[in-house]
Design an enzyme around this catalytic site. Structure first.
Site, PDB file in Angstrom:
ATOM      1  CE1 TYR A  34      -4.264   1.563   0.337  1.00  4.44           C
ATOM      2  CE2 TYR A  34      -3.001   3.129   1.638  1.00  4.44           C
ATOM      3  CZ  TYR A  34      -4.143   2.796   0.945  1.00  4.44           C
ATOM      4  OH  TYR A  34      -5.174   3.703   0.853  1.00  4.44           O
ATOM      5  CB  ALA A  65      -2.440  -4.556   6.642  1.00  5.31           C
ATOM      6  CB  VAL A  95      -2.170   0.049   9.368  1.00  4.04           C
ATOM      7  CG1 VAL A  95      -3.551   0.687   9.440  1.00  4.04           C
ATOM      8  CG2 VAL A  95      -2.256  -1.366   8.817  1.00  4.04           C
ATOM      9  CB  ILE A  96      -0.421   5.605   8.123  1.00 11.41           C
ATOM     10  CG1 ILE A  96       0.957   5.027   7.780  1.00 11.41           C
ATOM     11  CG2 ILE A  96      -0.294   7.015   8.713  1.00 11.41           C
ATOM     12  CD1 ILE A  96       1.715   5.803   6.711  1.00 11.41           C
ATOM     13  CD  GLU A  99      -9.225  13.532   7.443  1.00 11.61           C
ATOM     14  OE1 GLU A  99     -10.401  13.496   7.028  1.00 11.61           O
ATOM     15  OE2 GLU A  99      -8.395  14.363   7.054  1.00 11.61           O
ATOM     16  CB  THR A 100     -12.375   6.881   8.888  1.00 11.61           C
ATOM     17  OG1 THR A 100     -11.455   5.942   8.313  1.00 11.61           O
ATOM     18  CG2 THR A 100     -12.707   7.970   7.879  1.00 11.61           C
ATOM     19  CG  HIS A 102     -10.262   1.508   7.075  1.00 11.61           C
ATOM     20  ND1 HIS A 102     -11.101   0.449   6.828  1.00 11.61           N
ATOM     21  CD2 HIS A 102      -9.157   1.291   6.322  1.00 11.61           C
ATOM     22  CE1 HIS A 102     -10.535  -0.369   5.963  1.00 11.61           C
ATOM     23  NE2 HIS A 102      -9.350   0.118   5.642  1.00 11.61           N
ATOM     24  NE  ARG A 141       7.288   2.911  15.387  1.00 16.85           N
ATOM     25  CZ  ARG A 141       7.555   4.159  15.757  1.00 16.85           C
ATOM     26  NH1 ARG A 141       7.957   5.044  14.866  1.00 16.85           N
ATOM     27  NH2 ARG A 141       7.427   4.533  17.010  1.00 16.85           N
TER      28      ARG A 141
END
Length: 173
Positions: A34, A65, A95-96, A99-100, A102, A141
């Site tokens: 992604y 993911a 996974v960043i 705003e939601t 998710h 990371r």
């Protein structure tokens, strides 16, 4: 890596001695691309750790993911059926938070599915799916020259494989 006895009399089947004899081990790596820059770094770290012990990495790519656990389950099963099973697996992705909500679903469900798969199948699995707040955190990371979480995930999988072999649950190849 695996904790071990420090004396020279460590048994030949200790996790350290088994880690030193992982040549030929087949490691399944499933990566989510992604974020390409992050995926490149995670994969570079994982490959380096796998190759450092003489093991072989087989890499498959999925979109995100959430697809990683299902892909690992499918590919582990396919490997067994084809007579070339994988000895361990590594999950790589990022996974960043947005705003939601998710983020919470993707981060939590992918981690839970990987843990369930690892425990149910006795699968040595390293979880290198980063769950972060910002792109800067992700890059720090992921970078091999920084925190090298891809390499850490591969080392975790190999350490679990060493424990499995030390417990005589899986013979060395």
């Amino acid at each position: 890596m695996v904790s071990q006895r420090r004396d020279a009399d460590a048994p030949k089947d200790s996790p350290k001695s088994i880690l030193e004899s992982l040549a030929g081990t087949r490691v399944l790596v499933v990566e989510a691309r992604y974020y390409d820059d992050i995926a490149d770094e995670l994969l570079a770290g994982a490959r380096a750790a796998i190759e450092a012990v003489g093991a072989e990495a087989r890499v498959f790519t999925v979109p995100g993911a959430l697809e990683i656990p299902a892909a690992i389950a499918i590919l582990m099963d396919a490997g067994r059926k084809a007579g070339g099973p994988y000895d361990a697996a590594v999950a790589l992705g990022c996974v960043i938070r947005g705003e939601t909500g998710h983020y919470d679903i993707v981060a939590g469900e992918s981690a839970r599915a990987l843990m369930d798969l690892s425990v149910a199948e006795h699968l040595p699995l390293g979880n290198g799916i980063l769950t972060v707040e910002t792109m800067e955190q992700a890059l720090a990371r992921a970078r091999v020259s920084d925190m090298n979480k891809g390499g850490g995930a591969a080392e975790a999988a190999l350490s679990l494989l060493a424990i499995k072999r030390a417990a005589n649950l899986e013979p060395a190849r």
